[in-house]
Design a protein around this motif. Structure first.
Motif, PDB file in Angstrom:
ATOM      1  N   ASN A  37       0.851  -1.184   0.000  1.00 45.78           N
ATOM      2  CA  ASN A  37       0.000   0.000   0.000  1.00 45.78           C
ATOM      3  C   ASN A  37       0.886   1.231   0.000  1.00 45.78           C
ATOM      4  N   VAL A  38       0.725   2.061  -1.012  1.00 46.69           N
ATOM      5  CA  VAL A  38       1.521   3.287  -1.145  1.00 46.69           C
ATOM      6  C   VAL A  38       0.554   4.454  -1.327  1.00 46.69           C
ATOM      7  N   PRO A  39       0.985   5.663  -1.062  1.00 48.52           N
ATOM      8  CA  PRO A  39       0.079   6.818  -1.220  1.00 48.52           C
ATOM      9  C   PRO A  39      -0.374   6.987  -2.668  1.00 48.52           C
ATOM     10  N   GLU A  40      -1.626   7.341  -2.849  1.00 51.15           N
ATOM     11  CA  GLU A  40      -2.115   7.690  -4.180  1.00 51.15           C
ATOM     12  C   GLU A  40      -1.484   8.991  -4.641  1.00 51.15           C
ATOM     13  N   PRO A  41      -1.360   9.178  -5.953  1.00 48.00           N
ATOM     14  CA  PRO A  41      -0.872  10.467  -6.453  1.00 48.00           C
ATOM     15  C   PRO A  41      -1.795  11.600  -5.998  1.00 48.00           C
TER      16      PRO A  41
END
Length: 357
Positions: free
Chosen positions: A16-20
C-alpha cells in the motif's frame, strides 16, 4: 493504493503506497487510473535476476530508484491533467508510451527519443508504473484510444510497437519470406507483425513444442520448426524459392545459437534483425556475415511516435495482438499466478495481463 513493487531478485511485494496527489500535478503531468497491465519479458528478467535496468541509485534523468513500481505495458483512463496538457482530458481512455527522455538532447531534437543516453522507462526507471491502481506520467507518454480499441488492446500496444518496428528495421514487405526465432510473447507478436507487413511465408523456430502449438493457433499457416528435432536451416531452404533461405530473419530470443541460425537461414543480401536482448557478448560468425553480404541490424524499442499507427493496426484486426494473451490475473496474484507461471519451463503461458479494475 496497491502497487507491485520490486525490491530485489525474486522479491516483488504488493504494498500500500500513497495515491498520487492530483492537487500537486505538474503543468504537463497526467494522472491515469490504470486498467490492464502486461507482464513483459523485461519485468520477468528483473524478477528472476535483477536489478538489471532498475536503478539502485537515483536515475540521472528521472531520479527513480529501488523500490520500483513495475509495469510499462499498460493503459487506463485519464483522471486529471496539468494546466498545460491539451491533447487529452479526464475520462479519455489511453495507452501509455513508457519512454521518458529529454526533448532537447542530440537525439531528442531529432525525434529519436528512444536513443537518448538518459532514457528512462515508466515501470522500470520512473516513480510510477502500470502495476498499480494509479500512475502519473508526462503528457507525451499518453495517447488517447479510439472506441474500436479495447482496454486490453491498449495494454498491448507497447509490445506490439516493438515488433512492428523490428519488421520495419528488417524491411519486411509484401511477398517477403521471414524466419522468427523464439516463440515467446514477442516472437508470437513478431509473426503477426510480419504478416501485417505482407510476409507470405513465415517460419517460427523454438525448442518448446507447447509454444509452437500456441503459435499455430495464433497464425494457422505459420511453419513451426523445433531445432531439437528439425534441421531448421535445411527445412527453410527447402521451402523458399531457389533453395536460398529467407529474405529476413528476426531473432527474438537473445541467444547466441538463435542468432547463428538466423545468419545461416537468411539468403545472400538478406537482413538479420536482433530483437532479443543478449545478456552476454555472443560470438557472431563474421565470415558468413561477410561472405553472404548480409545486413545485421539491431532493433531497440520503437519510435515513440508509432502509437496511433500501432493502435490502428490492432484495432482494425490486421494485427490481432490479443491472440497472445493466455491469462488474466489480479494484482494480488502477480507473483504466484504471473511471474512464477511465466518462469515455468513448460511454457504454457504467453502474455499475462493484470486486471486492475
Amino acid at each position: 493504493m496497491k502497487a507491485a513493487r520490486f525490491h530485489g531478485k525474486r522479491d516483488v511485494r504488493i504494498e500500500n503506497v500513497p495515491e498520487p496527489d492530483r492537487a500537486r500535478l505538474g503543468p504537463r503531468d497526467v494522472l491515469v487510473k490504470n486498467r490492464f497491465c502486461g507482464i513483459c519479458g523485461t519485468d520477468l528478467h528483473e524478477y528472476a535476476a535483477g536489478p538489471i535496468f532498475i536503478p539502485t541509485a537515483p536515475h540521472p534523468y528521472t531520479g527513480a530508484q529501488l523500490p520500483q513500481t513495475l509495469g510499462h505495458e499498460y493503459g487506463g483512463t485519464v483522471v486529471a491533467i496539468g494546466a498545460e496538457v491539451t491533447h487529452v482530458k479526464p475520462g479519455d481512455r489511453v495507452s501509455i508510451q513508457p519512454l521518458i527522455s529529454p526533448r532537447d538532447d542530440h537525439y531528442g531534437k531529432r525525434g529519436l527519443y528512444q536513443l537518448s543516453d538518459k532514457l528512462g522507462i515508466v515501470g522500470l526507471m520512473w516513480p510510477w508504473g502500470g502495476m498499480a491502481e494509479y500512475s502519473v506520467v508526462n503528457d507525451y507518454n499518453v495517447f488517447a484510444m479510439p472506441d474500436h480499441v479495447t482496454d486490453e488492446q491498449a495494454a498491448l500496444i507497447e509490445p506490439t510497437a516493438v515488433v512492428v518496428y523490428a519488421a520495419e528495421r528488417g524491411g519486411v514487405r509484401p511477398g517477403s519470406s521471414v524466419l522468427v526465432t523464439g516463440a515467446g510473447p514477442i516472437g508470437q507478436l513478431q509473426i503477426l507483425a510480419a504478416r501485417a507487413a505482407g510476409a507470405t511465408t513465415i517460419f517460427l523456430s523454438d525448442t518448446n513444442d507447447n509454444r509452437l502449438a500456441m503459435a499455430r493457433a495464433v497464425l494457422p499457416d505459420v511453419i513451426t520448426l523445433n531445432p531439437k528435432t528439425d534441421n531448421v536451416v535445411e527445412a527453410i531452404r527447402d521451402q523458399t524459392e531457389g533453395h536460398v533461405g529467407v529474405d529476413v530473419a528476426l531473432e527474438c530470443v537473445g541467444a547466441e545459437a538463435a542468432t547463428a541460425t538466423c545468419i545461416e537461414a537468411v539468403r545472400r543480401q538478406g537482413v538479420v534483425v536482433q530483437v532479443g536482448l543478449h545478456v552476454g557478448k555472443p560470438a557472431v560468425d563474421g565470415f558468413t556475415l561477410t561472405f553472404k553480404d548480409i545486413d545485421l541490424r539491431g532493433s531497440w524499442c520503437y519510435s515513440t511516435l508509432m502509437w496511433p499507427r500501432v493502435a490502428a493496426l490492432i484495432g482494425s484486426g490486421l494485427l490481432p495482438a490479443e491472440k497472445v494473451v493466455t491469462r488474466r490475473i489480479k494484482l494480488d496474484d502477480v507473483v504466484a499466478e504471473g511471474f512464477e507461471q511465466l518462469l515455468s519451463p513448460a511454457g504454457t503461458e504467453l502474455k499475462i495481463l493484470i486486471d486492475l479494475a
